[in-house]
Design a protein around this motif. Structure first.
Motif, short mmCIF file in Angstrom:
data_model
loop_
_atom_site.label_atom_id
_atom_site.label_comp_id
_atom_site.label_asym_id
_atom_site.label_seq_id
_atom_site.Cartn_x
_atom_site.Cartn_y
_atom_site.Cartn_z
N SER A 89 1.00 -1.39 0.11
CA SER A 89 0.20 -0.08 0.17
C SER A 89 0.61 1.41 0.20
CB SER A 89 -1.11 -0.02 1.16
OG SER A 89 -0.76 0.48 2.61
N ASN A 90 0.64 1.91 -1.25
CA ASN A 90 1.60 2.68 -1.43
C ASN A 90 1.00 4.19 -0.79
OD1 ASN A 90 4.19 3.98 -1.85
ND2 ASN A 90 4.44 2.19 -3.20
N GLY A 91 1.40 4.70 0.50
CA GLY A 91 0.82 5.45 1.03
C GLY A 91 0.99 6.01 2.67
N ASN A 92 -0.07 7.52 3.23
CA ASN A 92 0.48 7.66 3.81
C ASN A 92 -0.36 6.67 5.40
OD1 ASN A 92 -2.01 8.60 4.81
ND2 ASN A 92 -1.53 11.03 4.03
N PHE A 93 0.11 7.24 7.40
CA PHE A 93 -0.92 6.33 7.73
C PHE A 93 -2.62 5.87 7.48
CE2 PHE A 93 -3.89 6.84 11.64
CZ PHE A 93 -3.03 5.19 12.22
N LEU A 94 -3.18 7.11 6.82
CA LEU A 94 -4.81 7.41 6.36
C LEU A 94 -4.89 6.54 5.64
CD1 LEU A 94 -6.16 10.96 7.17
CD2 LEU A 94 -6.34 8.10 7.92
N SER A 95 -4.20 6.61 4.39
CA SER A 95 -4.87 5.89 3.19
C SER A 95 -4.37 4.07 3.45
CB SER A 95 -3.92 6.20 1.67
OG SER A 95 -2.41 5.73 2.46
N ALA A 96 -3.36 3.82 4.36
CA ALA A 96 -3.18 2.63 5.37
C ALA A 96 -4.69 2.28 5.76
CB ALA A 96 -1.83 2.53 5.59
N SER A 105 -11.14 -4.36 8.49
CA SER A 105 -10.09 -4.71 9.60
C SER A 105 -9.58 -3.25 10.10
CB SER A 105 -9.10 -5.24 8.80
OG SER A 105 -8.72 -5.21 7.62
N THR A 106 -8.17 -3.42 11.47
CA THR A 106 -7.56 -1.92 11.19
C THR A 106 -6.42 -2.31 11.41
OG1 THR A 106 -7.90 -0.41 12.76
CG2 THR A 106 -7.96 -2.19 13.81
N LEU A 107 -5.25 -1.01 11.07
CA LEU A 107 -4.12 -1.44 11.32
C LEU A 107 -3.75 -2.23 12.83
CD1 LEU A 107 -2.94 1.74 10.22
CD2 LEU A 107 -1.87 -0.52 9.13
N GLN A 224 2.13 11.41 8.57
CA GLN A 224 1.51 12.46 6.55
C GLN A 224 2.64 11.49 6.28
OE1 GLN A 224 2.39 13.33 9.95
NE2 GLN A 224 1.48 15.81 10.17
N ASN A 225 3.64 10.60 6.02
CA ASN A 225 4.98 10.34 5.47
C ASN A 225 3.81 9.71 3.97
OD1 ASN A 225 7.13 9.02 4.75
ND2 ASN A 225 7.74 9.16 6.04
N PRO A 226 4.54 10.06 3.56
CA PRO A 226 3.22 9.10 2.35
C PRO A 226 4.10 8.26 1.64
CG PRO A 226 4.39 11.25 1.15
CD PRO A 226 4.42 10.86 2.94
N GLU A 227 5.94 7.77 1.55
CA GLU A 227 6.44 7.38 1.38
C GLU A 227 6.52 6.27 2.21
OE1 GLU A 227 9.19 9.92 -1.04
OE2 GLU A 227 9.56 9.81 1.60
N VAL A 228 5.74 4.85 2.40
CA VAL A 228 5.28 3.81 2.97
C VAL A 228 4.46 2.58 2.05
CG1 VAL A 228 4.07 2.53 5.11
CG2 VAL A 228 5.65 5.22 5.55
N GLN A 229 5.42 1.17 1.83
CA GLN A 229 5.06 0.52 1.25
C GLN A 229 4.10 -0.68 1.26
OE1 GLN A 229 8.05 1.10 2.06
NE2 GLN A 229 9.24 2.33 0.27
N MET A 230 2.88 -0.39 2.79
CA MET A 230 2.84 -1.71 2.93
C MET A 230 2.91 -1.79 4.65
SD MET A 230 6.11 -4.94 3.26
CE MET A 230 4.94 -5.76 2.44
N CYS A 231 1.80 -2.46 4.90
CA CYS A 231 0.89 -1.89 5.70
C CYS A 231 -0.15 -3.26 6.11
CB CYS A 231 -0.85 -1.47 5.89
SG CYS A 231 -2.36 -1.32 4.62
N ALA A 232 0.20 -4.09 7.78
CA ALA A 232 -0.48 -4.93 8.75
C ALA A 232 -1.75 -4.75 9.29
CB ALA A 232 0.81 -5.46 9.24
N CYS A 233 -2.73 -4.81 8.64
CA CYS A 233 -4.52 -5.07 8.56
C CYS A 233 -4.57 -5.96 9.63
CB CYS A 233 -4.97 -4.81 7.96
SG CYS A 233 -4.19 -3.36 7.01
#
Ligand SMILES: *[C@@H]1O[C@H](CO)[C@@H](O)[C@H](O)[C@H]1NC(C)=O
Ligand SMILES: *[C@@H]1O[C@H](CO)[C@@H](O)[C@H](O)[C@H]1NC(C)=O
Length: 237
Positions: A89-96, A105-107, A224-233
């Protein structure tokens, strides 16, 4: 009184036995449906809805015995089962968090270091297969409001889990010198102190020359950092 206790014990034995039995049935039936679903088409929201719908209505009272949807990792925690899935998921915390919510689900938080490392390992395999060397992965934690800057709280007491299910602080295992509540960011934005959390994922080896971190350790980051490639839900079954 003795008789009552004996009867209570008998009742508990029977009920627990039944729940366990159901549980096995669910595991095997879900596995077969999910593997059917996964062949031929990508995992999508509909496939989760289908599998939820078919088992949900008739077995609602047995919710404790439900197993995780196909392709979700399953962890048996003392407070119940918890399901986790790693996404690119490319994006900030909110987009994840938005992505996680689209899967009901939730982070996720990590209840143990074992969970933390197992989930990091799945993330590692995902970036390996995509030829990515290093990735950051959003997880579900927020800085406590009484620990806004470094040196105010013990590292493992600086954040809290946001998924409303993860307990204890065992898995708040940080990279060296973290969490530092940094104000700096590559974008030179006024983002305040770092108040979200990411996990370091390396495609090979246990560390990387560019990062003072070992595989699977945590680090605070600007939400706010948009350069995060993954997320764990994470979610309940
Ligand atoms: C999410 O939950 C709602 C309400 O229970 C349900 O209608 C929907 O199908 C679920 N969506 C997914 C993707 O599981
Ligand atoms: C956790 O619970 C709080 C308070 O009930 C609620 O506001 C919040 O939305 C919940 N978060 C999740 C991820 O369910």
């Amino acid at each position: 009184m003795k008789l009552f206790l004996f009867l209570l014990f008998l009742w508990i034995t029977v009920v627990v036995g039944r729940i366990d039995g159901r549980h096995d049935v669910f595991d095997s039936s879900e596995d077969s449906t999910s593997s059917e679903e996964m062949t031929g088409r990508a995992v999508n929201r509909d496939s989760f809805e289908d599998s939820e719908g078919s088992e949900g209505s008739s077995e609602k009272s047995e919710k404790k015995g439900k197993s995780c949807p196909g392709e979700w990792m399953s962890f048996d925690r003392s407070q119940g089962k918890w399901c986790v899935k790693v996404f690119m998921s490319n994006g900030n915390f909110l987009s994840a968090e938005t992505l996680c919510r689209s899967y009901n689900s939730t982070l996720t938080g990590f209840q143990t270091n074992d969970e933390r490392l197992k989930i990091a390992d799945v993330a590692k395999q995902m970036i390996q297969s995509r030829g990515i060397e290093v990735a950051l992965m959003w997880i579900g934690a927020r800085r406590k409001s009484n620990c806004p800057t470094a040196g105010m709280c013990f590292a493992d007491e600086t954040f809290y889990w946001t998924d409303n299910f993860t307990k204890v602080k065992e898995a708040f295992e940080f990279s060296s010198g973290q969490p530092d509540a940094s104000l700096n960011n590559r974008h030179n934005q006024n983002w305040g102190h770092e108040s979200c959390l990411q996990q370091m994922i390396f495609a090979s080896g246990t560390t990387h020359p560019k990062y003072a971190s070992f595989q699977g350790q945590l680090n605070d980051l600007h939400c706010q950092n948009p350069e995060v490639q993954m997320c764990a839900c994470g979610r309940r079954p």
